[in-house]
Structure formats: structure tokens, C-alpha cells
Design an enzyme around this catalytic site. Structure first.
Site, short mmCIF file in Angstrom:
data_model
loop_
_atom_site.label_atom_id
_atom_site.label_comp_id
_atom_site.label_asym_id
_atom_site.label_seq_id
_atom_site.Cartn_x
_atom_site.Cartn_y
_atom_site.Cartn_z
N TYR A 103 0.89 -1.11 0.02
CA TYR A 103 0.07 -0.19 -0.07
C TYR A 103 0.85 1.08 0.01
O TYR A 103 1.82 1.24 0.57
CB TYR A 103 -0.95 0.15 1.23
CG TYR A 103 -0.50 -0.23 2.70
CD1 TYR A 103 -0.10 -1.60 3.12
CD2 TYR A 103 -0.03 1.10 3.17
CE1 TYR A 103 0.46 -1.66 4.39
CE2 TYR A 103 0.46 0.69 4.82
CZ TYR A 103 0.59 -0.52 5.23
OH TYR A 103 1.22 -0.63 6.38
N PRO A 104 0.36 2.23 -0.72
CA PRO A 104 1.12 3.52 -0.65
C PRO A 104 0.78 4.37 0.49
O PRO A 104 -0.69 4.14 1.05
CB PRO A 104 0.69 4.27 -1.95
CG PRO A 104 -0.59 3.57 -2.22
CD PRO A 104 -0.93 2.38 -1.51
N MET A 105 1.49 5.32 0.86
CA MET A 105 1.17 6.20 2.08
C MET A 105 1.74 7.56 1.90
O MET A 105 2.78 7.46 1.45
CB MET A 105 1.45 5.67 3.36
CG MET A 105 2.84 5.19 3.66
SD MET A 105 2.97 4.78 5.63
CE MET A 105 2.48 6.17 6.56
N HIS A 147 8.08 4.24 16.26
CA HIS A 147 7.45 3.33 15.05
C HIS A 147 8.36 2.19 15.00
O HIS A 147 7.91 1.07 14.73
CB HIS A 147 7.33 4.20 13.91
CG HIS A 147 7.07 3.57 12.71
ND1 HIS A 147 6.20 3.20 12.05
CD2 HIS A 147 8.24 3.11 11.80
CE1 HIS A 147 6.47 2.48 10.83
NE2 HIS A 147 7.71 2.68 10.90
N GLN A 172 9.51 -5.96 6.08
CA GLN A 172 9.28 -4.81 5.32
C GLN A 172 10.12 -4.20 4.21
O GLN A 172 11.57 -4.25 4.46
CB GLN A 172 8.87 -3.77 6.39
CG GLN A 172 9.45 -2.45 6.40
CD GLN A 172 10.70 -2.30 7.16
OE1 GLN A 172 11.34 -3.41 7.31
NE2 GLN A 172 10.98 -1.20 7.88
N SER A 180 1.58 6.78 13.01
CA SER A 180 0.53 6.45 11.88
C SER A 180 -0.81 7.19 12.47
O SER A 180 -1.49 7.64 11.74
CB SER A 180 0.36 4.95 12.12
OG SER A 180 1.46 4.27 11.63
O1 76R Z 1 14.58 1.11 9.06
C1 76R Z 1 14.49 0.38 9.80
O2 76R Z 1 14.09 -0.85 9.60
C2 76R Z 1 14.44 0.98 11.27
C3 76R Z 1 13.36 1.99 11.50
C4 76R Z 1 12.43 2.14 10.57
C5 76R Z 1 12.25 3.26 9.76
C6 76R Z 1 13.23 4.50 9.60
C7 76R Z 1 11.33 1.57 10.35
C8 76R Z 1 11.06 0.16 10.96
N1 76R Z 1 10.42 1.99 9.47
C9 76R Z 1 10.95 3.38 9.32
C10 76R Z 1 10.56 4.01 8.22
MN1 76R Z 1 8.48 1.41 9.13
N2 76R Z 1 6.64 0.97 8.27
C11 76R Z 1 5.73 1.66 7.62
C12 76R Z 1 4.53 1.01 7.74
O3 76R Z 1 0.85 0.99 8.44
C13 76R Z 1 1.22 1.77 8.74
O4 76R Z 1 0.66 2.42 9.96
C14 76R Z 1 2.73 2.25 8.13
C15 76R Z 1 3.09 1.44 7.19
C16 76R Z 1 4.79 -0.27 8.41
C17 76R Z 1 3.73 -1.70 8.42
C18 76R Z 1 6.15 -0.22 8.58
C19 76R Z 1 6.95 -1.52 9.43
N3 76R Z 1 8.29 3.05 7.84
C20 76R Z 1 9.31 4.11 7.60
C21 76R Z 1 8.63 5.18 6.86
C22 76R Z 1 9.48 6.46 6.23
C23 76R Z 1 9.10 7.47 6.90
C24 76R Z 1 9.91 8.58 6.95
O5 76R Z 1 10.99 8.45 6.38
O6 76R Z 1 9.68 9.78 7.41
C25 76R Z 1 7.42 4.75 6.51
C26 76R Z 1 6.39 5.30 5.60
C27 76R Z 1 7.17 3.50 7.29
C28 76R Z 1 5.98 2.98 7.09
N4 76R Z 1 8.73 -0.47 10.11
C29 76R Z 1 9.84 -0.83 10.75
C30 76R Z 1 7.91 -1.52 9.84
C31 76R Z 1 8.58 -2.52 10.64
C32 76R Z 1 8.02 -3.86 10.83
C33 76R Z 1 9.94 -2.00 11.17
C34 76R Z 1 10.86 -2.76 11.93
C35 76R Z 1 11.85 -3.32 11.06
C36 76R Z 1 13.00 -4.25 11.50
O7 76R Z 1 13.49 -3.66 12.77
O8 76R Z 1 13.25 -5.24 11.13
#
Ligand code: 76R
Length: 270
Positions: free
Chosen positions: A166-168, A193, A206, A244
Site C-alpha cells: 500500500y502507498p502512504m 514506530h 518490510q 501512524s
Molecule cells: O529502517 C528500519 O528498519 C528501522 C527504523 C524504521 C524506519 C526509519 C522502520 C521500522 N520504519 C521506518 C520508516 Mn517502517 N513501516 C511503515 C509501515 O501501516 C502503517 O501504519 C505504516 C506502514 C509499516 C507497516 C512499517 C513497518 N516506515 C518508515 C517510513 C518512512 C518515514 C519517514 O522517513 O519519514 C514509512 C512510511 C514507514 C511505514 N517499520 C519498521 C516497519 C517495521 C516492521 C519495522 C521494523 C523493521 C525491523 O527492525 O526489522
């Protein structure tokens, strides 16, 4: 004019593609045409089968939003475009109808762990700076960070049973404008997050790709999972996380099963 070579300074291009099949046209194909299409698609997948890129992954959508789904990973923009067009041409003319597409690029998160962050967290464990234990921790941390950054830019997504896309975007309205927050506030929120995300280790992998200025939403979220409830649970739990809850805006959700071309043909009775 020759097709330009367009590379990113770092990272790769990613395309998500969703298509329906025109069943009426498919029914009227001449004998053998379906098999030839399958062979063309198989060849294209074999030619683009690197762990990271170039790579073409094939899926069947579940939920009736589309029939087929694809992800293309390519370092070079024209290569992504060529794979996209070869993919469409692998199918008999007029049988594919595009439902949705998304073009994005891999990126390093803006809020990367810095050496300063590492020093602080090692000190917080009560380990003295300058000791061997301290240096070992720091070196291990740096190595982990380098590997992590490499896979963010050149992802090698596992072939788990499910792929959801999905896009966001981040909200920009009234008091809830992500882009009006200062860096430290965003970094702190994103750390929360990530904490939620890490709880899903083993259930969810992810890939977050950036699309600001490239497509209609700011990020593409690609989640690999073994079970449907893992998808629901992570998205549900993240809704309570401030990033979120206050700042997340979401596009359409697509849930897909990873299938090889021959299995797609069988599953969809093509
Ligand atoms: O990069 C990393 O793995 C560590 C920190 C991290 C960042 C910087 C991280 C971890 N995310 C990051 C950035 Mn994420 N993520 C989403 C969604 O449905 C929703 O509410 C949001 C959709 C999911 C399900 C998800 C999962 N993440 C981002 C960004 C960029 C934001 C920005 O730069 O401003 C978005 C849009 C986003 C959205 N995130 C994780 C996950 C998961 C499962 C992790 C843990 C990964 C791990 O540690 O293995």
C-alpha cells in the site's frame, strides 16, 4: 536519441504493478498462445532473478482488486522500464488491463543511527569508553549499521507466502503537519514506530520505498508475511503509534500470494 542511463546516487528503482486479465480475450486466444505467454514470462523472470536487482517477482492478487501483481527491482531506470514493457508484451495483446502502478526508489531512512547514537547507547549499558568491550561493541554496531544500510538500498526480500502493498503519505494539515516538525521530534517519533515494527520480527519483513515527487503518494509499503493475520496485526498496532495515528494517510491495500509463473497459470486457469 538513445535511451538515457538514469541511475540513483545510491539505491535502486522499484515498480509495483497490478493487472486484471481480460477473460473474454483470453478465451478467444488461438491454441498454444497461453503457453507461449507463460514461456515468455518465465524467460523474463529467469533473466531478472538476482537476489536484489535486476529482479522481477510475480504474484497473484487475493481480494479481487486485481488478478496479477508484479514487483520490478532495477538499478537503472530504463531497465525498470524495459522489464515493465517486456512483461506487458509477454502477454497476448489486449489481455492485460492495468489496475494500479507505483514507481518508487529505495532510500536510507532519514533517521539513521549515527555513531553518536551508538556511543550513547553503549555508555547507557554502563560500559566504560576506551575499554576493549566498548570498542568491540562500537565496531559490531558499525558493522551492523553498514549491513543494514546496504540492504535498505539493495533489498533482498524473502519469498514469503504473502506480499502486501500500500502507498502512504505523511499528513500535512492544520496542527498535524509532519513536515513542520523539527528533525529531533521526527526522529523520536520514528524510533517509536520502529519499536512497534521490531516486535514483528519473523512475522513481517518490510520494504519502505520513497516516492515523494515521483508518484502520487510519498512512500510505498511492501510487507512480506507468512500469514494474513500478521498483516492485520502490524497495521492495526501501528495505527495506535503516534506516527501512524496522527500523521499517516493511506492509499489502497493489495494483498498478494507469491507464485511462480507456472503456478499462476494453474491457479488462474490461464
Ligand atoms: O529502517 C528500519 O528498519 C528501522 C527504523 C524504521 C524506519 C526509519 C522502520 C521500522 N520504519 C521506518 C520508516 Mn517502517 N513501516 C511503515 C509501515 O501501516 C502503517 O501504519 C505504516 C506502514 C509499516 C507497516 C512499517 C513497518 N516506515 C518508515 C517510513 C518512512 C518515514 C519517514 O522517513 O519519514 C514509512 C512510511 C514507514 C511505514 N517499520 C519498521 C516497519 C517495521 C516492521 C519495522 C521494523 C523493521 C525491523 O527492525 O526489522
Amino acid at each position: 536519441m538513445a535511451v538515457p542511463t538514469v541511475k540513483l546516487s545510491r539505491g535502486i528503482h522499484v515498480m509495483h504493478l497490478f493487472y486484471n486479465i481480460d477473460r473474454t480475450r483470453w478465451k478467444n486466444l488461438v491454441d498454444g498462445e497461453s503457453k507461449l505467454a507463460l514461456e515468455r514470462l518465465q524467460k523474463l523472470c529467469e533473466a531478472n532473478n538476482a537476489p536484489s536487482n535486476p529482479r522481477l517477482s510475480t504474484f497473484v492478487n487475493v481480494g479481487a482488486k486485481s488478478d496479477l501483481a508484479f514487483i520490478i527491482y532495477a538499478a537503472e531506470l530504463a531497465q525498470a522500464s524495459a522489464i515493465h514493457h517486456s512483461l506487458e508484451q509477454a502477454f497476448p495483446a489486449g489481455t492485460l488491463e492495468k489496475v494500479y502502478s507505483f514507481l518508487s526508489v529505495t532510500e536510507l531512512p532519514e533517521y539513521v543511527t549515527t555513531e553518536e547514537d551508538m556511543l550513547r547507547s553503549i555508555k547507557a549499558e554502563g560500559i566504560q569508553e576506551g575499554t576493549e568491550a566498548f570498542n568491540q561493541k562500537l565496531e559490531a554496531g558499525k558493522k551492523r549499521q553498514a549491513e543494514y544500510e546496504h540492504y535498505r538500498l539493495y533489498p533482498e526480500l524473502p519469498d514469503w507466502e504473502l506480499m502486501a502493498f500500500y502507498p502512504m503519505s505523511k499528513r500535512r494539515s492544520g496542527n498535524d503537519n509532519w513536515y513542520m516538525l523539527d528533525f529531533e521530534a521526527r526522529k523520536k517519533l520514528m524510533a517509536g514506530h520502529a519499536r512497534v515494527g521490531r516486535k514483528f520480527a519473523g512475522r513481517i519483513t518490510q520494504l519502505i520505498t520513497g516516492a515523494t515527487g515521483i508518484d502520487d503518494w510519498e512512500w510505498g509499503v511492501t510487507l512480506m508475511a507468512h500469514q494474513t493475520d500478521a498483516l492485520k496485526d502490524i497495521v492495526y498496532e501501528m495505527r495506535f503509534d503516534e506516527v501512524s495515528a496522527r500523521y499517516g494517510e493511506f492509499g489502497p491495500f493489495y494483498v498478494n500470494m507469491r507464485l511462480q509463473p507456472a503456478d499462476i497459470w494453474e491457479h488462474l486457469a490461464l
